[in-house]
Write a protein that holds these residues in place. Structure first.
Motif, short mmCIF file in Angstrom:
data_model
loop_
_atom_site.label_atom_id
_atom_site.label_comp_id
_atom_site.label_asym_id
_atom_site.label_seq_id
_atom_site.Cartn_x
_atom_site.Cartn_y
_atom_site.Cartn_z
N LEU A 398 0.20 6.90 -3.19
CA LEU A 398 -1.06 6.88 -2.45
C LEU A 398 -1.68 8.27 -2.50
CD1 LEU A 398 0.43 5.07 0.66
CD2 LEU A 398 -1.30 4.03 -0.82
N ARG A 399 -2.96 8.34 -2.15
CA ARG A 399 -3.58 9.65 -1.99
C ARG A 399 -2.93 10.38 -0.81
NH1 ARG A 399 -9.17 10.00 -0.48
NH2 ARG A 399 -8.50 8.53 1.11
N LYS A 400 -2.91 11.70 -0.87
CA LYS A 400 -2.32 12.46 0.24
C LYS A 400 -3.13 12.29 1.52
CE LYS A 400 -4.73 16.64 -1.33
NZ LYS A 400 -4.57 18.01 -1.83
N GLU A 401 -4.42 11.91 1.41
CA GLU A 401 -5.26 11.75 2.60
C GLU A 401 -4.93 10.48 3.39
OE1 GLU A 401 -7.29 14.30 -0.37
OE2 GLU A 401 -6.46 12.27 -0.46
N ASP A 402 -4.27 9.51 2.77
CA ASP A 402 -3.94 8.25 3.45
C ASP A 402 -2.63 8.40 4.21
OD1 ASP A 402 -6.21 6.93 2.47
OD2 ASP A 402 -5.21 6.46 0.60
N ARG A 403 -2.65 9.23 5.24
CA ARG A 403 -1.44 9.56 5.97
C ARG A 403 -0.82 8.35 6.67
NH1 ARG A 403 -0.84 15.09 6.84
NH2 ARG A 403 0.40 14.70 8.72
N GLN A 404 -1.65 7.50 7.24
CA GLN A 404 -1.14 6.34 7.95
C GLN A 404 -0.37 5.42 7.01
OE1 GLN A 404 -4.16 4.09 9.97
NE2 GLN A 404 -2.71 2.65 10.90
N GLN A 405 -0.90 5.25 5.81
CA GLN A 405 -0.24 4.37 4.83
C GLN A 405 1.05 5.03 4.29
OE1 GLN A 405 -3.60 4.78 4.91
NE2 GLN A 405 -3.98 2.73 5.74
N TRP A 406 1.06 6.36 4.19
CA TRP A 406 2.30 7.04 3.82
C TRP A 406 3.38 6.78 4.87
CZ3 TRP A 406 4.31 9.64 -0.31
CH2 TRP A 406 3.43 10.00 -1.35
N ASN A 407 2.99 6.83 6.13
CA ASN A 407 3.96 6.52 7.19
C ASN A 407 4.53 5.11 7.02
OD1 ASN A 407 3.59 9.00 8.43
ND2 ASN A 407 2.03 8.25 9.84
N LYS A 408 3.64 4.15 6.74
CA LYS A 408 4.06 2.76 6.59
C LYS A 408 5.00 2.57 5.41
CE LYS A 408 -0.04 0.60 8.69
NZ LYS A 408 -1.20 -0.29 8.45
N ILE A 409 4.65 3.18 4.28
CA ILE A 409 5.46 2.96 3.08
C ILE A 409 6.81 3.66 3.21
CG2 ILE A 409 4.61 4.94 1.72
CD1 ILE A 409 4.63 3.13 -0.72
N CYS A 410 6.85 4.80 3.92
CA CYS A 410 8.13 5.48 4.12
C CYS A 410 9.04 4.66 5.04
CB CYS A 410 7.90 6.87 4.71
SG CYS A 410 7.34 8.08 3.49
N CYS A 411 8.45 4.07 6.09
CA CYS A 411 9.24 3.22 6.99
C CYS A 411 9.75 1.97 6.27
CB CYS A 411 8.42 2.84 8.21
SG CYS A 411 8.05 4.22 9.31
N ALA A 412 8.94 1.45 5.36
CA ALA A 412 9.30 0.20 4.67
C ALA A 412 10.27 0.44 3.51
CB ALA A 412 8.04 -0.49 4.16
N ASP A 423 0.72 15.58 -5.92
CA ASP A 423 -0.64 16.09 -5.82
C ASP A 423 -0.81 16.98 -4.58
OD1 ASP A 423 -3.50 16.18 -6.56
OD2 ASP A 423 -3.78 15.00 -4.74
N ALA A 424 -0.09 16.67 -3.50
CA ALA A 424 -0.21 17.43 -2.26
C ALA A 424 0.49 18.77 -2.33
CB ALA A 424 0.37 16.62 -1.09
N ALA A 425 1.28 19.02 -3.38
CA ALA A 425 2.07 20.26 -3.46
C ALA A 425 1.59 21.17 -4.58
CB ALA A 425 3.54 19.90 -3.67
N ARG A 426 0.31 21.07 -4.93
CA ARG A 426 -0.19 21.87 -6.05
C ARG A 426 -0.20 23.36 -5.75
NH1 ARG A 426 -5.34 18.70 -8.78
NH2 ARG A 426 -4.20 16.89 -9.54
N CYS A 427 -0.60 23.72 -4.53
CA CYS A 427 -0.71 25.13 -4.17
C CYS A 427 0.45 25.49 -3.24
CB CYS A 427 -2.05 25.42 -3.50
SG CYS A 427 -2.30 27.18 -3.18
N ILE A 428 1.45 26.18 -3.76
CA ILE A 428 2.66 26.47 -2.99
C ILE A 428 2.36 27.44 -1.85
CG2 ILE A 428 4.91 27.61 -3.14
CD1 ILE A 428 5.22 26.34 -5.88
N SER A 429 1.50 28.44 -2.09
CA SER A 429 1.20 29.38 -1.03
C SER A 429 0.50 28.70 0.14
CB SER A 429 0.31 30.52 -1.57
OG SER A 429 -0.89 30.02 -2.11
N LYS A 430 -0.36 27.72 -0.16
CA LYS A 430 -1.04 26.99 0.91
C LYS A 430 -0.05 26.10 1.66
CE LYS A 430 -5.08 24.14 1.88
NZ LYS A 430 -6.25 23.44 1.34
N LEU A 431 0.95 25.58 0.95
CA LEU A 431 1.96 24.76 1.60
C LEU A 431 2.67 25.53 2.70
CD1 LEU A 431 3.91 22.84 -1.20
CD2 LEU A 431 2.75 21.86 0.75
N GLN A 432 2.88 26.83 2.50
CA GLN A 432 3.67 27.61 3.43
C GLN A 432 2.88 28.17 4.60
OE1 GLN A 432 5.29 29.88 -0.08
NE2 GLN A 432 7.09 29.92 1.20
N ILE A 433 1.61 28.51 4.40
CA ILE A 433 0.90 29.23 5.45
C ILE A 433 -0.15 28.41 6.17
CG2 ILE A 433 -0.91 30.15 3.93
CD1 ILE A 433 0.89 31.93 6.87
#
Length: 604
Positions: A398-412, A423-433
């Protein structure tokens, strides 16, 4: 005697960096990238220690227009040339006389240099914005003067169309791509080159040097080799084939196989698949239709055909009418050589769903003309894994913006397969700060060593992921080179998987050969620990959010404006406004804050 003593004193000095050289070279697909070479003074003599070729962040698009290719080539050359200039004119001077084994000090200096360059870019952007604003004011005054002469009472005609649909407003907008500072490739390239030089000076392999840096110089008793993800197919979405959902299909060997055995098993499956999909062979199509498991589903449908081209990822390019068609042909190939999917080999699928969203309809285009909402995508994946349990990883379902659906698919599906965000981990420096980054609930991340990423950054981030039982996949960028340092980096960091591409390009094969060599060395030293495939069961939809906030700790109360401090239903930060945009000022600020924060940590 005094002269002899002084002579031997010089010979006993700790090796120091005496020269850092940057140059432009070509990567595995013939595109320009950066090479960084390290020279040290060892026993009073200048000596070339090592060099590193780092891939750029540029992606290789499928069937791009000539104009786009020309613009991309021009930008790439500018990025590489600027990086070469940074290394030869500034970093060479700043890093001289430093101990190459002191990675913390080196990365601290690299971070401070990047901050200065980022601030210079910020000032330049502000000046350009002011000039543009002045020009706009002048243009507005001129238009007001001219409009005064128009006839009164005549209404301006409305612009046709562009009505935003209700569906479009309901879906979270796509976040803008993170701007990359021109020349930042020099930071990551130099950091990794210094790490390699430090390993050479210390007379240890690079993977062990990285592991010692991560574990505070405490030598690990055992090391786990990352499990390779072999690229089998690259599914080209611009072909006449209907399937859009899949970008890559990868084979994952079981943990009880050695790297050499896994490679051989992959080659056997690939060879059988090529035979089955070869267009002149009419008998192969009949064999697929008559297979035990594919007879019912595949009746009346022809087998997919591999294109006579090899992807830059080192695998065959293929097209299909639907996903099951590809899965069944892989299953048939395995049956032919007496291998069973789910026992003797597993599958991983890179969906790259962020490339499929139709923002007018607010749905994903999974097949040509077939659209599914985010909730329908979750249902589709649940049905897919139930039907094909040998799929153990979905990357960017899914797109990283569809957070609710990520929750659902992880639970399922969290207890059945890995749900990975790339795609959500492209910028490592932004991930940390950046506390407001839209990282979805997931099983782990795909990290790539590009741009201003430093070795210390990866060590810090993978440490956070390890603490939260999140898996790390070290991924290979599109434009790879024959440099195999990425494999050492993956082993030293303790990555669960390594995503290196296929076995049909030399720059990819080089890395698999390095992985084999490391495995042999660890086995010889009796320090090899077998990997494991352990999935995470996500209990409640709110729990994964809480776990993720531990990786990215929330800012203290009062540090954020009220509209961004919390979401209406919980303690998590709300999404940015739909009309919010990230400018250079904002991004430079988080880069500066992050690198300042990291530099303070590295001073210890």
């Amino acid at each position: 005697m005094l002269e002899e003593a002084n002579y031997f004193t010089k010979l006993s000095k700790v090796p120091v960096i005496c020269k850092v050289v940057g140059r432009q070279v070509l990567d595995g697909v013939g595109l320009p990238t950066l090479e960084v070479e390290i020279h040290c003074t060892v026993k009073n003599y200048e000596k070339r220690i090592c060099s590193i070729v780092v891939p750029s962040h540029f992606q290789i698009p499928d069937n791009a227009l000539p104009a786009a290719n020309e613009a991309d080539e021009k930008e790439r050359n500018s990025f590489v040339n600027t990086a070469v200039k940074w290394v030869n004119e500034s970093l060479d001077r700043l890093l001289r006389d430093l101990n190459p084994t002191d990675q913390c000090e080196v990365d601290k200096i690299l971070g401070e240099y990047f901050i200065r360059k980022a601030e210079e870019k910020e000032i330049q952007e502000q000046d350009e914005a002011e000039k543009a604003e002045d020009a706009e004011v002048t243009l507005t005054l001129a238009s007001c003067t001219s409009s005064a002469t128009t006839l009164p009472g005549k209404k301006k005609a409305e612009k046709p169309g562009k009505k935003v649909s209700v569906v479009e407003r309901m879906i979270p907008p796509a976040e803008p791509d993170e701007p990359v500072l021109c020349g930042s490739l020099a930071i990551g390239g130099t950091s990794l080159a210094i790490a390699k030089a430090g390993a050479t000076i210390s007379h240890v392999p690079l993977y062990l040097h990285i592991a010692l840096l991560k574990h505070k110089q405490e030598s690990p008793k055992e090391m786990t080799l990352p499990i390779p993800m072999f690229n089998l197919f690259n599914c080209e979405r611009s072909t006449s084939a209907k399937l859009k959902l899949v970008k890559e299909i990868m084979l994952v060997p079981p943990v009880n196989l050695s790297v050499e055995q896994g490679i051989q098993r992959f080659l056997d499956i690939q060879k059988e698949l090529v035979r089955l999909m070869d267009p002149p062979s009419k008998a192969s199509t009949a064999q697929v239709a008559d297979s035990k498991k594919g007879k019912a589903q595949n009746a009346g449908k022809k087998a997919p055909q591999a294109l006579k081209r090899v992807s830059h990822l080192g695998c065959l390019i293929i097209g299909g009418d639907h996903l099951e068609q590809l899965l069944l042909i892989i299953q048939t190939a395995c049956d032919k050589i007496e291998l069973k999917l789910g026992t003797d080999m597993y599958l991983a699928i890179n969906c790259a769903a962020h490339e499929l969203m139709d923002y007018v309809k607010g749905k994903y285009e999974t097949l040509t003309g077939t659209f599914k909402s985010p909730d329908e995508m979750v249902d589709m994946y649940v049905e897919l894994i139930d039907k094909f349990p040998f799929i153990i990883a979905l990357i960017d379902p899914l797109r990283k913006e569809d957070r609710q659906q990520w929750n659902k698919i992880c639970c399922a599906l969290g207890s059945k397969c890995y749900l990975i965000a790339e795609d959500a981990a492209r910028c490592i420096s932004k991930l940390q700060i950046d506390q407001m980054i839209n990282i979805p609930t997931c099983s782990g991340l795909v990290l790539k060593y590009i741009n201003q990423t430093r070795v210390s950054d990866l060590i810090e981030l993978t440490g956070h992921l390890d603490d939260q039982r999140q898996i790390t996949i070290l991924g290979s960028p599109d434009g790879e080179s024959s440099d195999d340092s990425l494999v050492d980096l993956a082993v030293g960091l303790g990555a669960r998987f390594v995503k290196l591409g296929g076995l049909l390009r030399g720059e990819r094969v080089t890395k698999y050969n390095r992985l084999r060599a490391i495995e042999e060395e660890l086995a010889k030293n009796r320090t090899l620990r077998k990997a494991s495939l352990e999935f995470t069961a996500f209990a409640e939809e709110s729990e994964p959010e809480k776990q993720l906030s531990d990786i990215l700790p929330l800012p203290k109360q009062g540090l954020l404006p009220p509209q961004l401090s919390a979401s209406p239903g919980g303690s998590q930060p709300a999404l940015l406004p739909e009309n919010g945009t990230l400018t250079w000022v904002v991004n430079i600020k988080f880069c500066r804050d992050f690198l300042t924060h990291s530099s303070k940590k590295l001073m210890c």
